[in-house]
Design a protein around this motif. Structure first.
Motif, short mmCIF file in Angstrom:
data_model
loop_
_atom_site.label_atom_id
_atom_site.label_comp_id
_atom_site.label_asym_id
_atom_site.label_seq_id
_atom_site.Cartn_x
_atom_site.Cartn_y
_atom_site.Cartn_z
N THR A 37 -22.66 7.51 -1.57
CA THR A 37 -22.18 6.47 -2.48
C THR A 37 -21.81 7.08 -3.83
OG1 THR A 37 -24.44 6.00 -3.26
CG2 THR A 37 -23.61 4.69 -1.41
N ALA A 38 -20.85 6.46 -4.48
CA ALA A 38 -20.41 6.88 -5.80
C ALA A 38 -20.15 5.63 -6.63
CB ALA A 38 -19.16 7.74 -5.73
N ARG A 39 -20.60 5.63 -7.87
CA ARG A 39 -20.47 4.46 -8.74
C ARG A 39 -19.31 4.64 -9.71
NH1 ARG A 39 -22.97 3.14 -13.71
NH2 ARG A 39 -24.03 5.17 -13.62
N ILE A 40 -18.53 3.59 -9.88
CA ILE A 40 -17.45 3.61 -10.86
C ILE A 40 -18.05 3.49 -12.25
CG2 ILE A 40 -15.35 2.47 -11.68
CD1 ILE A 40 -14.92 1.42 -8.85
N VAL A 41 -17.78 4.49 -13.11
CA VAL A 41 -18.36 4.48 -14.45
C VAL A 41 -17.30 4.24 -15.53
CG1 VAL A 41 -20.30 5.95 -13.80
CG2 VAL A 41 -18.19 7.01 -14.62
N ARG A 42 -16.03 4.38 -15.17
CA ARG A 42 -14.96 4.14 -16.15
C ARG A 42 -13.65 3.88 -15.42
NH1 ARG A 42 -11.84 7.72 -19.83
NH2 ARG A 42 -12.94 9.53 -18.99
N VAL A 43 -12.80 3.07 -16.02
CA VAL A 43 -11.47 2.78 -15.47
C VAL A 43 -10.47 2.94 -16.60
CG1 VAL A 43 -9.98 1.05 -14.41
CG2 VAL A 43 -12.41 1.16 -13.77
N GLU A 44 -9.38 3.67 -16.34
CA GLU A 44 -8.38 3.90 -17.38
C GLU A 44 -6.97 3.74 -16.80
OE1 GLU A 44 -6.99 7.50 -20.44
OE2 GLU A 44 -8.98 7.54 -19.50
N LYS A 45 -6.20 2.85 -17.39
CA LYS A 45 -4.82 2.62 -16.95
C LYS A 45 -3.96 3.80 -17.36
CE LYS A 45 -1.99 -0.52 -15.11
NZ LYS A 45 -2.20 -1.09 -13.76
N ARG A 46 -3.20 4.36 -16.41
CA ARG A 46 -2.34 5.50 -16.69
C ARG A 46 -0.87 5.10 -16.83
NH1 ARG A 46 -5.37 9.58 -18.68
NH2 ARG A 46 -7.12 10.08 -17.32
N THR A 47 -0.39 4.33 -15.87
CA THR A 47 0.98 3.83 -15.87
C THR A 47 0.92 2.42 -15.29
OG1 THR A 47 1.63 4.48 -13.62
CG2 THR A 47 1.79 6.18 -15.34
N PRO A 48 2.04 1.69 -15.25
CA PRO A 48 2.01 0.35 -14.67
C PRO A 48 1.48 0.32 -13.23
CG PRO A 48 4.02 0.62 -15.93
CD PRO A 48 3.36 1.96 -15.89
N ARG A 49 1.62 1.43 -12.50
CA ARG A 49 1.20 1.43 -11.10
C ARG A 49 0.06 2.39 -10.79
NH1 ARG A 49 4.13 -1.16 -7.60
NH2 ARG A 49 3.37 0.14 -5.91
N VAL A 50 -0.38 3.16 -11.75
CA VAL A 50 -1.43 4.16 -11.51
C VAL A 50 -2.59 3.93 -12.46
CG1 VAL A 50 -2.01 6.62 -11.51
CG2 VAL A 50 0.23 5.86 -10.68
N THR A 51 -3.79 3.87 -11.90
CA THR A 51 -5.01 3.71 -12.69
C THR A 51 -6.00 4.79 -12.28
OG1 THR A 51 -4.71 1.31 -12.89
CG2 THR A 51 -6.94 2.16 -13.22
N SER A 52 -6.67 5.37 -13.27
CA SER A 52 -7.70 6.37 -12.99
C SER A 52 -9.06 5.69 -12.88
CB SER A 52 -7.76 7.42 -14.10
OG SER A 52 -6.72 8.35 -13.97
N PRO A 95 -20.33 16.12 -13.42
CA PRO A 95 -20.53 15.41 -12.16
C PRO A 95 -19.56 14.28 -11.89
CG PRO A 95 -22.20 14.77 -13.75
CD PRO A 95 -21.45 15.91 -14.35
N VAL A 96 -18.96 13.71 -12.93
CA VAL A 96 -18.03 12.59 -12.76
C VAL A 96 -16.66 13.11 -12.35
CG1 VAL A 96 -16.86 10.67 -13.89
CG2 VAL A 96 -19.27 11.12 -14.37
N ILE A 97 -16.09 12.54 -11.29
CA ILE A 97 -14.76 12.96 -10.83
C ILE A 97 -13.76 11.84 -11.07
CG2 ILE A 97 -15.71 14.51 -9.07
CD1 ILE A 97 -14.88 12.41 -6.97
N GLU A 98 -12.54 12.23 -11.37
CA GLU A 98 -11.46 11.27 -11.62
C GLU A 98 -10.50 11.22 -10.45
OE1 GLU A 98 -7.61 10.56 -14.60
OE2 GLU A 98 -9.05 12.18 -15.02
N LEU A 99 -10.24 10.02 -9.95
CA LEU A 99 -9.22 9.80 -8.94
C LEU A 99 -8.16 8.89 -9.55
CD1 LEU A 99 -11.41 9.08 -5.75
CD2 LEU A 99 -10.67 11.29 -6.67
N ALA A 100 -6.93 9.35 -9.62
CA ALA A 100 -5.83 8.55 -10.14
C ALA A 100 -5.15 7.88 -8.95
CB ALA A 100 -4.85 9.41 -10.93
N VAL A 119 -16.09 -1.45 -13.10
CA VAL A 119 -17.17 -0.55 -13.51
C VAL A 119 -18.50 -1.07 -12.98
CG1 VAL A 119 -18.46 0.34 -15.49
CG2 VAL A 119 -15.97 0.27 -15.56
N GLY A 120 -19.28 -0.18 -12.39
CA GLY A 120 -20.56 -0.55 -11.80
C GLY A 120 -20.52 -0.69 -10.30
N ASP A 121 -19.33 -0.90 -9.74
CA ASP A 121 -19.20 -1.00 -8.28
C ASP A 121 -19.47 0.35 -7.62
OD1 ASP A 121 -18.54 -3.63 -8.60
OD2 ASP A 121 -16.40 -3.37 -8.17
N GLU A 122 -19.95 0.29 -6.38
CA GLU A 122 -20.19 1.50 -5.61
C GLU A 122 -19.29 1.52 -4.39
OE1 GLU A 122 -24.35 1.76 -4.67
OE2 GLU A 122 -24.82 2.73 -6.60
#
Length: 272
Positions: A37-52, A95-100, A119-122
């Motif tokens: 399991t991995a928990r979402i700790v941050r969300v960042e909008k990159r472009t209109p169609r891509v979010t990290s 330890p935190v990895i980013e997936l765009a 954020v907080g979801d696993e």
């Protein structure tokens, strides 16, 4: 990035032994990582169609620039959907990895992240995976990176890895996007380009006029590859190409036509 990557080198015929898939590690003899399991700790909008989405795995792992992870979602009725996403963060990021993640209208996984995940979801993931499309730590360059759209994600890990190591390895990133607002990691890349320490960014927009004097307003071609490689001052020791099937085919052929040996070109294709 786009769902379902595969890996293939120019000049090879497609066969199960040469093309990676989400269920494969990409390296012969590599042990398959277990799901966790991995928990979402941050969300960042990159472009209109891509979010990290930034994930903190329950069991942190080391990875190499260019590797990916498998992500698995399970519905209440037990149905599972799995996709592979390249890691955008540098191995030195902790330890935190980013997936765009690019939203695909007909995707099974990306709409969940863009419409539901918070954020907080696993979620479940496993990795790192992939042994072909990685930048070796002992490579002295020069390095040529060519990305189309969300195919820039694993290349961004390499660029960030170089910056984190304070490396002076000469690197050119040729990044093709449709319009200026779809240039993922745009401000960060331009900032790295401005440092003048051997990293060069070449942007080419296919549906809009170039915004910077040295950039382009067309699809990748041989002339663009020749001029981009001239910034390296000597031929690239490795070239990494990532994007859609059509983009990778065109870019890899342009590199070969520009004089880059096929055996130094590594490709990763995205599509079903």
């Amino acid at each position: 990035m786009s769902e379902v990557p595969s890996v293939q080198s120019p000049g090879q015929t497609e066969s199960p032994g040469q093309t990676g898939s989400p269920g494969q590690t990409g390296a012969p003899g590599q042990t398959q990582s277990p799901w966790q399991t991995a928990r979402i700790v941050r969300v960042e909008k990159r472009t209109p169609r891509v979010t990290s989405f930034f994930f903190e795995p329950s069991r942190p792992f080391a990875y190499r620039a260019g590797q990916h992870v498998d992500v698995r979602l399970t519905a209440p009725d037990g149905y599972q959907a799995r996709r592979a996403y390249s890691i955008a963060s540098a191995p030195e990021a902790g330890p935190v990895i980013e997936l765009a993640i690019e939203r695909l209208e007909d995707g099974e996984v990306s709409p969940f992240f863009h419409e539901v995940a918070a954020v907080g979801d696993e979620i479940e993931l496993r990795g790192p995976l992939g042994g072909h499309f990685i930048w070796p730590d002992d490579d002295e360059g020069p390095l040529l990176l060519v990305g189309g759209g969300s195919g820039v994600v694993p290349l961004m890990s390499m660029v960030r890895h170089r910056a984190a190591r304070r490396s002076t390895v000469p690197v050119v990133l040729v990044f093709s996007a449709r319009v200026w607002d779809e240039v993922i990691f745009r401000d960060e890349l331009i900032g790295l380009d401005d440092r003048g320490n051997g990293f060069n960014l070449v942007l080419t927009l296919t549906r809009e006029a170039a915004r910077r004097p040295a950039d382009y307003s067309r699809r990748v071609d041989v002339a663009m590859m020749v001029r981009s490689m001239a910034r390296l001052r000597r031929p690239p020791g490795l070239a990494f190409v990532c994007g859609s099937n059509a983009f990778v085919s065109a870019a890899a052929q342009a590199l070969i036509d520009a004089g880059v040996p096929a055996d130094v070109i590594r490709t990763e294709r995205y599509g079903v």
